[in-house]
Design an enzyme around this catalytic site. Structure first.
Site, short mmCIF file in Angstrom:
data_model
loop_
_atom_site.label_atom_id
_atom_site.label_comp_id
_atom_site.label_asym_id
_atom_site.label_seq_id
_atom_site.Cartn_x
_atom_site.Cartn_y
_atom_site.Cartn_z
N SER A 108 53.43 44.62 -15.75
CA SER A 108 54.05 44.72 -17.07
C SER A 108 52.93 44.89 -18.08
O SER A 108 51.77 44.68 -17.74
CB SER A 108 54.85 43.45 -17.34
N ARG A 162 55.53 50.85 -11.83
CA ARG A 162 56.81 50.18 -11.60
C ARG A 162 57.87 50.89 -12.42
O ARG A 162 57.61 51.29 -13.57
CB ARG A 162 56.70 48.72 -12.05
N THR A 170 60.53 40.65 -21.03
CA THR A 170 60.23 39.31 -20.51
C THR A 170 61.04 38.23 -21.21
O THR A 170 61.59 37.34 -20.56
CB THR A 170 58.72 39.04 -20.64
N CYS A 207 56.31 60.49 -7.28
CA CYS A 207 55.78 59.26 -6.70
C CYS A 207 54.35 59.04 -7.21
O CYS A 207 53.50 59.90 -7.06
CB CYS A 207 55.77 59.34 -5.18
N CYS A 237 52.83 52.83 -0.52
CA CYS A 237 53.89 52.51 -1.48
C CYS A 237 53.51 51.30 -2.34
O CYS A 237 53.03 50.29 -1.82
CB CYS A 237 55.19 52.23 -0.73
N CYS A 271 57.43 50.74 -6.55
CA CYS A 271 57.87 51.00 -7.92
C CYS A 271 59.33 51.40 -8.00
O CYS A 271 59.95 51.27 -9.04
CB CYS A 271 56.98 52.05 -8.60
N CYS A 277 61.27 56.67 -6.47
CA CYS A 277 61.87 57.64 -5.55
C CYS A 277 63.36 57.36 -5.35
O CYS A 277 64.17 58.28 -5.27
CB CYS A 277 61.13 57.65 -4.21
#
Lengths: 537, 248
Positions: A51, A296, A332, A478, A506, A509, A512
């Site tokens: 974040s 992400r 958050t 990606c 990977c 996130c 995809c």
């Protein structure tokens, strides 16, 4: 197959992010003898958290009074806000919209804040299990959610049991709280099964990429919060960047772009790297080094896309439901408030029923309602978006219209139907060189000998329709270079190419799973403890 | 028979290790820490020996600050019966660690001491050998196979030339290599059980061990960065480029 071992809890919380940990802490504060467990697929708490992050502190004040005397490890009061409109070489300072004023807020590393919160939770005797993935939902005989099933470990790529095979256990609980974050794979199944989204708009997402840098001494101005919009994106593509100045010469720099982009050739990762080469940022980063990086998906649909958040035996909270406030660029505080509210609801009623109504009558949803039209206002481009969002802001969202939200997989144009603007992208000299170099800084790890956790439901489409219509956009959206179309002599048709999935790259996130125009990529949990190992992200 | 297993808390093998700007050490801020992978293999072997009925108790031992209790708990969750933390706030060099372990050996009287062949942080590969010498017992290092036969053990060692099989009398120190076994995953209920297993904390002073600094570390530096390569069109260009660089 032998019967799975069983552990019983009163409440099982899936995902140790701000929502889940707030829920766990509040539950134990209200009812210390309640049995509460939190499971987390990351190898340690915070390892999968990515974040910005500038946070509003009020929910922390409510949850952990006195935290300011003993703050999380990275926690710098915001000193100044800046918003810049970038052109390729220039920049124009824009007035900071009221939602983005951060006086009284803090720049934190959300990953290390979650690790810090986990310690508080453990001190209250919450059982926290990092390194274990909730692979499946366990349903009671009456169809209600009754807990989760932990993924098996020690299974090879062909699905056979290895020597160290360990069957995942079942965790039975009267209440399951899903807080997997954006596009949680269990949440996705439950939304479908219980038709939680039947009365709302589709969800819309963004992709956020972030790098933590150590810059040359003196360049970082602790407490400075900068946001940019404009270059390198064209006016049709929604997005912008954040540059948060931390202590110890550290800078968190990130780039977010709406996943409703239309250009099938668009490469979000490259856009991020281009942004770093704007003179203002290049000067800042030059001579520095990357400490950590990752990506992400971000949930952006807000009010219109919020699904029903309760179902028999379970609650959906935080970004698993989608509570991020887009104009504020913050989720958050919403996640934490929602976690606390879920805890209070469970304590009061011992049931899921009534939670959704309570949530919709709360400040959490009121906050989303006020800004509901700002994200979709940008569907008609940057400039109209600015105008509409200014109007929405001045009127506090009280105008009677509500713009609807579109999904992201159908917005992608076929390559014959889209002419990409000349992006005039520059030659790059700052690290990382490419996506593989970037993944290296995510320290991501998956045992290679395990079933691929990115399941392609109809692989034929990749080499036929998708190759033709979109030129395989998965190879571009990606951020970790998981998808590659490779030439293979053994493939006799479709141009001798096949899709290669580098699943061990990977970074979880979920882009995809969202952006694939045919919706045939299904992200499932790999073995627990796999995935990125973010440091202070 | 008791088996003593050494456990070291190290920076996880997936983490990209970064040297601090002032060269005084490596950055551990927010870094994932784990059980040294070789120690995990040592523990797995000890557990298998116990579960096969050839030992009664497996004790995990670690020297370090309270943070190393986390790794000891992992050891307990894997199946060790109890844990001992040798408490010290200072990083120990191999000789001090070996002396401290020796004191624990004198208290516990184990029939076998299993250690990782080296720790992946400083790669010293010294503690096991020093411990055997101080204890005046046999040692077998880099074991890839271990068989117990009553008062002796047959150990297959990984050596530069291949494999070496030796016979040692017990008690002894055996340090283990990568191929000995594949450690188990920890079961969730066992994490809960591990919370209730005994963990003794004993300070270096209580053990009567003084910290020795036989090694002095000048400074840490990352390896020099490799320069970017070039793509050559054909063999002729390759030859030319090599010649230009005086390599041909």
């Amino acid at each position: 197959m032998t019967a799975r071992e069983i552990m019983e809890y009163d409440v099982i919380i899936v995902g140790a992010g701000p929502a889940g940990l707030s829920c766990a802490i509040r539950l134990k504060q209200l009812k210390p003898d309640l049995m509460v467990a939190v499971i987390e697929k990351g190898a340690q708490i915070g390892a999968h958290i990515l974040s910005g992050a500038v946070i509003e502190p009020e929910p922390l004040d409510q949850l952990l009074p006195g935290w300011r005397e003993n703050p999380p490890p990275v926690c710098i009061p915001v000193a100044k806000d800046e918003l810049w409109l970038l052109t390729k070489k220039g920049k124009i300072r824009l007035p900071t919209p009221p939602q983005q004023k951060n006086h009284g807020n803090f720049i934190v590393s959300l990953g290390s804040m979650c690790a810090w919160m986990a310690q508080k939770a453990e001190a209250l005797e919450v059982d926290i299990f990092p390194g274990y993935a909730a692979a499946e939902i366990r349903f009671n005989d009456d169809g209600a959610v009754g807990g989760v099933i932990i993924g098996d470990m020690g299974v090879d790529s062909a699905g056979k049991h290895k020597d160290n095979y360990m069957q995942g256990i079942e965790i039975h609980a009267a209440m399951t709280v899903l807080c997997e974050g954006c596009r949680g794979h269990l949440s996705k199944q439950l939304i479908r099964k219980f038709e939680l989204d039947k009365d709302c708009d589709p969800q819309t997402y963004g992709i956020g990429m972030k790098e933590l840098w150590r810059v040359q001494p003196g360049k970082s101005k602790p407490g400075l919060v900068q946001h940019t919009t404009g270059w390198p994106l064209d006016a049709k593509t929604y997005g912008g960047s954040f540059i948060y100045h931390l202590d110890k010469d550290r800078i968190a720099i990130g780039f977010v772009t709406g996943l409703d982009y239309q250009d099938p050739a668009f490469r979000p990762f490259e856009a991020f790297q281009q942004m770093k080469h704007h003179p203002m940022l290049h000067e800042l980063l030059e001579g520095g080094e990357i400490l950590s990086s990752g990506a992400r998906a971000i949930v952006e649909g807000g009010y219109q896309s919020l699904p029903k958040t309760e179902m028999p035996g379970a609650l959906l909270i935080g970004d698993a439901a989608g509570m991020l406030n887009v104009p504020k660029i913050k989720g958050t505080h919403q996640a934490m408030r929602c976690g606390m509210m879920a805890a209070e609801h469970i304590n009061d009623t011992a049931s899921a029923e009534g939670f959704d109504a309570k949530l919709r009558d709360s400040e959490i949803v009121r906050e989303l309602y006020k800004v509901r039209n700002i994200r979709p206002a940008f569907y008609s481009g940057l400039w109209r978006g600015f105008v509409r969002s200014a109007i929405e802001t001045v009127t506090l969202g009280k105008l009677p219209t509500t713009l609807s939200i579109h999904d992201d997989d159908s917005t992608l144009k076929k390559r014959d139907d889209y002419t990409a603007p000349d992006r005039k992208w520059v030659d790059r000299d700052l690290p990382p060189r490419d996506r593989l170099a970037s993944v290296y800084f995510a320290a991501t790890e998956h045992d290679e000998d395990q079933p691929v956790h990115l399941r392609i439901l109809e692989p034929d489409i990749c080499t036929t329709r998708c190759a033709e219509e979109y030129d395989n956009p998965c190879t571009r959206f990606c951020p970790a270079n998981v998808y590659e179309m490779v030439a293979d002599d053994r493939v006799k048709k479709d141009g001798g190419r096949r899709l290669q999935i580098n699943a061990s790259n990977c970074v979880h996130c979920k882009v995809c799973d969202i952006k694939d125009p045919y919706q045939i990529i299904n992200w499932v949990t790999p073995e627990g403890g796999c995935g990125p190992n973010y440091q202070n992200m | 028979m008791k088996i003593l297993v050494g456990i070291k808390r190290v920076v996880d093998y997936n983490v990209r290790v970064r040297v601090l700007a002032d060269g005084s050490g490596v950055d551990t801020d927010g870094v994932k820490m784990s059980v040294n992978p070789f120690d995990e293999i040592a523990l797995e072997e000890a557990l298998r020996i116990r579960d096969a009925g050839n030992a009664e108790e497996v004790i995990v031992v670690s020297a370090g600050g309270d943070e190393c209790q986390q790794q000891l708990r992992t050891g307990l969750a894997m199946g060790a019966d109890r844990a001992i933390q040798i408490q010290t706030s200072e990083g120990l060099q191999p000789l001090s660690t070996a002396r401290a372990f020796l004191k624990v050996i004198e208290r516990e009287d184990p029939g076998l001491v299993l250690l990782g062949k080296q720790a992946i942080d400083d790669d010293n590969c010294q503690t096991g050998q020093m411990l055997a010498a101080l204890w005046e017992r046999p040692q077998a290092t880099s074991a890839s196979k271990l068989e117990l036969n009553g008062n002796s053990a047959t150990v297959v060692r990984e050596v530069d030339a291949g494999l070496e099989t030796i016979e040692i009398d017990l008690p002894a120190v055996v340090t283990v290599d990568l191929r000995l076994n594949e450690p188990r995953f920890v079961k969730l209920p066992d994490i809960m059980k591990a919370k209730r297993k005994p963990m003794d904390v004993v300070s270096l002073e209580e053990l009567g061990v003084a910290i020795e600094g036989n090694l002095e570390i000048g400074h840490y530096a990352p390896p020099p960065q490799r320069e970017q390569g070039i793509m050559v069109e054909d063999a002729a260009q390759l030859v030319e480029e090599l010649k230009n660089r005086g390599l041909l």
